[in-house]
Design a protein around this motif. Structure first.
Motif, PDB file in Angstrom:
ATOM      1  N   LYS A   1       0.444  -1.365  -0.061  1.00 11.18           N
ATOM      2  CA  LYS A   1      -0.050  -0.200   0.110  1.00 11.18           C
ATOM      3  C   LYS A   1       0.917   1.269   0.134  1.00 11.18           C
ATOM      4  O   LYS A   1       0.460   2.330  -1.409  1.00 11.18           O
TER       5      LYS A   1
ATOM      6  N   LEU B   1       2.437   1.549  -3.181  1.00 13.02           N
ATOM      7  CA  LEU B   1       2.046   2.427  -4.311  1.00 13.02           C
ATOM      8  C   LEU B   1       0.937   3.459  -4.113  1.00 13.02           C
ATOM      9  O   LEU B   1       1.239   4.776  -4.883  1.00 13.02           O
TER      10      LEU B   1
ATOM     11  N   TYR C   1      -5.957   3.015   2.015  1.00 12.56           N
ATOM     12  CA  TYR C   1      -6.000   2.654   0.190  1.00 12.56           C
ATOM     13  C   TYR C   1      -6.199   0.943   0.259  1.00 12.56           C
ATOM     14  O   TYR C   1      -5.688   0.444   1.182  1.00 12.56           O
ATOM     15  N   GLY C   2      -6.571   1.069  -0.754  1.00 14.99           N
ATOM     16  CA  GLY C   2      -7.566  -0.778  -0.441  1.00 14.99           C
ATOM     17  C   GLY C   2      -8.275  -1.410   0.655  1.00 14.99           C
ATOM     18  O   GLY C   2      -8.475  -2.652   0.942  1.00 14.99           O
TER      19      GLY C   2
ATOM     20  N   LEU D   1      -6.010  -3.822  -2.771  1.00 15.39           N
ATOM     21  CA  LEU D   1      -5.227  -2.653  -3.746  1.00 15.39           C
ATOM     22  C   LEU D   1      -5.295  -3.349  -5.103  1.00 15.39           C
ATOM     23  O   LEU D   1      -5.504  -2.429  -5.904  1.00 15.39           O
ATOM     24  N   GLY D   2      -5.431  -4.399  -5.422  1.00 18.59           N
ATOM     25  CA  GLY D   2      -5.572  -5.065  -6.945  1.00 18.59           C
ATOM     26  C   GLY D   2      -7.409  -4.615  -6.947  1.00 18.59           C
ATOM     27  O   GLY D   2      -6.986  -4.350  -8.395  1.00 18.59           O
TER      28      GLY D   2
ATOM     29  N   ALA E   1      -7.497  -0.553  -7.944  1.00 19.19           N
ATOM     30  CA  ALA E   1      -6.182  -0.200  -9.275  1.00 19.19           C
ATOM     31  C   ALA E   1      -7.546  -0.148 -10.021  1.00 19.19           C
ATOM     32  O   ALA E   1      -7.892   0.226 -11.500  1.00 19.19           O
TER      33      ALA E   1
ATOM     34  N   HIS F   1      -0.031  -2.060 -10.731  1.00 22.01           N
ATOM     35  CA  HIS F   1      -0.749  -2.850  -9.190  1.00 22.01           C
ATOM     36  C   HIS F   1      -0.151  -4.026  -9.083  1.00 22.01           C
ATOM     37  O   HIS F   1       0.380  -4.581  -8.493  1.00 22.01           O
ATOM     38  N   ASP F   2      -0.666  -5.290 -10.295  1.00 23.83           N
ATOM     39  CA  ASP F   2      -0.397  -5.844 -10.368  1.00 23.83           C
ATOM     40  C   ASP F   2       1.095  -7.118  -9.876  1.00 23.83           C
ATOM     41  O   ASP F   2       1.966  -8.327  -9.138  1.00 23.83           O
TER      42      ASP F   2
ATOM     43  N   ARG G   1      -4.396 -11.735  -4.873  1.00 23.74           N
ATOM     44  CA  ARG G   1      -5.374 -10.967  -5.474  1.00 23.74           C
ATOM     45  C   ARG G   1      -6.529 -11.332  -5.177  1.00 23.74           C
ATOM     46  O   ARG G   1      -7.951 -11.765  -5.803  1.00 23.74           O
TER      47      ARG G   1
END
Ligand code: NAD
Length: 349
Positions: free
Chosen positions: A183, A186, A230-231, A260-261, A264, A281-282, A292
């Motif tokens: 996190k 990113l 985030y996420g 997170l995945g 995005a 991201h991946d 994920r």
């Protein structure tokens, strides 16, 4: 290395490095000359670790609390406060928490309410604790209705993140910490190509520095601090649903990685970012060994409903999303889009 959390009259430092735990009691002696009593709070399993040597050397009393998340409830809190009273801890004295995020959260909360507030020092021993939980002054226990529903802001005097304690951390707990590190990587907009050459120590330092900056700007989460979620909208929802049936199914950081995945992809579906952001991201998640996969047997609409109940969401679907102007909190996202993107994300697994 020390990172400063700049909070005017409550400014403090996070000490990071190999062996920094050995500085804890000298620090307390120097910074709290009026303290007559210091007690350490930890769990039985952590007390048995070789790195607990620094507490044995100091010959201070040790209070045990239950392991992990089972320390975060009213009965464990009450037992701890009774023990603090038996040690006749006064407002000049200091309590030291030694453990992962569950222990620093619960002991931090006890320190916030016992005698209306006493000083606390955190020795964070898990990766989640070091990069996130022990820093920033959020403390809490859980209710049956949900995690972290009772708590307080109470900043510690100092946080010690000794990398040597991580040697005994189980692999799944390490991976969970990696979710929070992903996190931070990113949010910082760092390039995946430099990730391979970055050591764990550097990743921890980066994450602490980011949290320090954001907490320094917004201690009480009225603005920028929300970006640290985030996420977390999807993460909290699948964690809550999974926790209701099996406490061991999903670690927080694993859920954050999935979130997170998804975030995005949602940002892409809303036209905020191009497909390259999803790929980026991946790549970061893959390189940190994070999957994920939303647990298969959770129903997509149950997850969407649970996202609407997130305590930070103010009764609608709120996400931290990337966009042309960086990351921002986006409220009122259309539930149909949220569900459609989630279905397609799950279909990739
Ligand atoms: N206050 C905040 O800002 C904040 C932020 C993130 C998470 N949290 C909270 O933190 C908790 C999660 O923290 P966590 O992931 O550290 O979990 P945890 O504290 O439950 O620890 C996980 C397990 O790892 C063990 N452990 C910890 N350090 C170890 C070590 N060095 N060696 C061997 N075993 C070790 C613990 O005993 C426990 O069994 C949650 O309750 C979450 O709500 C709080």
């Amino acid at each position: 290395m020390n990172v400063e959390i700049a909070l005017r009259d409550r400014t403090y430092e996070v000490a990071l490095g190999e062996g920094v735990r050995h500085e804890v009691f000298d620090f307390i002696r120097e910074s709290c000359p009026r303290a007559k009593a210091v007690v350490v709070v930890t769990s039985a399993s952590l007390r048995a670790q070789p790195w607990f040597d620094f507490v044995h050397e100091a010959r201070v009393p040790v209070i045990e609390v239950p392991e992990g998340e089972s320390a975060k409830n009213f009965s464990a809190l009450e037992a701890l406060c009774e023990e603090l009273a038996q040690h006749t801890l006064s407002r000049d004295d200091v309590v030291v928490s030694v453990g992962g995020g569950a222990i620093t959260d619960m002991v931090g909360f006890a320190a916030a309410v016992y005698l209306r507030g006493i000083e606390v020092v955190h020795v964070a021993t898990s990766l989640v604790g070091q990069v996130d939980a022990a820093i920033g002054g959020k403390t809490a226990i859980d209710l049956a209705a949900g995690k972290n529903l009772v708590g307080a802001f109470h900043q510690p005097l100092r946080v010690f993140c000794d990398f040597e304690t991580l040697a005994s951390l189980p692999e799944r707990e390490r991976l969970s910490g990696m979710g929070e590190i992903a996190k931070c990587w990113l949010l910082e907009g760092r390039d995946v190509r430099s990730l391979k050459a970055t050591s764990l120590a550097q990743l921890i330092e980066m994450s602490v520095a980011l949290k320090a900056t954001i907490v320094g700007e917004d201690e009480f989460e009225s603005g920028r601090r929300a970006l640290l979620n985030y996420g977390h909208t999807l993460a909290h929802a699948i964690e809550a649903l999974a926790l209701a049936r099996d406490a061991d199914e999903l670690r927080h950081g694993e859920a954050v990685a999935i979130g997170l995945g998804y975030a995005a992809r949602l940002a892409h579906a809303l036209g905020r970012v191009d497909a390259g952001v999803v790929v980026g991201h991946d790549e970061v998640l893959d390189m940190l060994g994070l999957h994920r996969n939303v647990p298969r047997d959770l129903d997509t609409m149950d997850i969407v409903r649970a996202m609407g109940h997130d305590k930070k969401a103010h009764h609608d679907l709120t996400f931290v999303l990337a966009g042309a102007h960086g990351f921002e909190v986006v409220a009122g996202v259309d539930p149909e889009t949220v569900a459609r993107v989630l279905e397609s994300f799950r279909g990739e697994a």
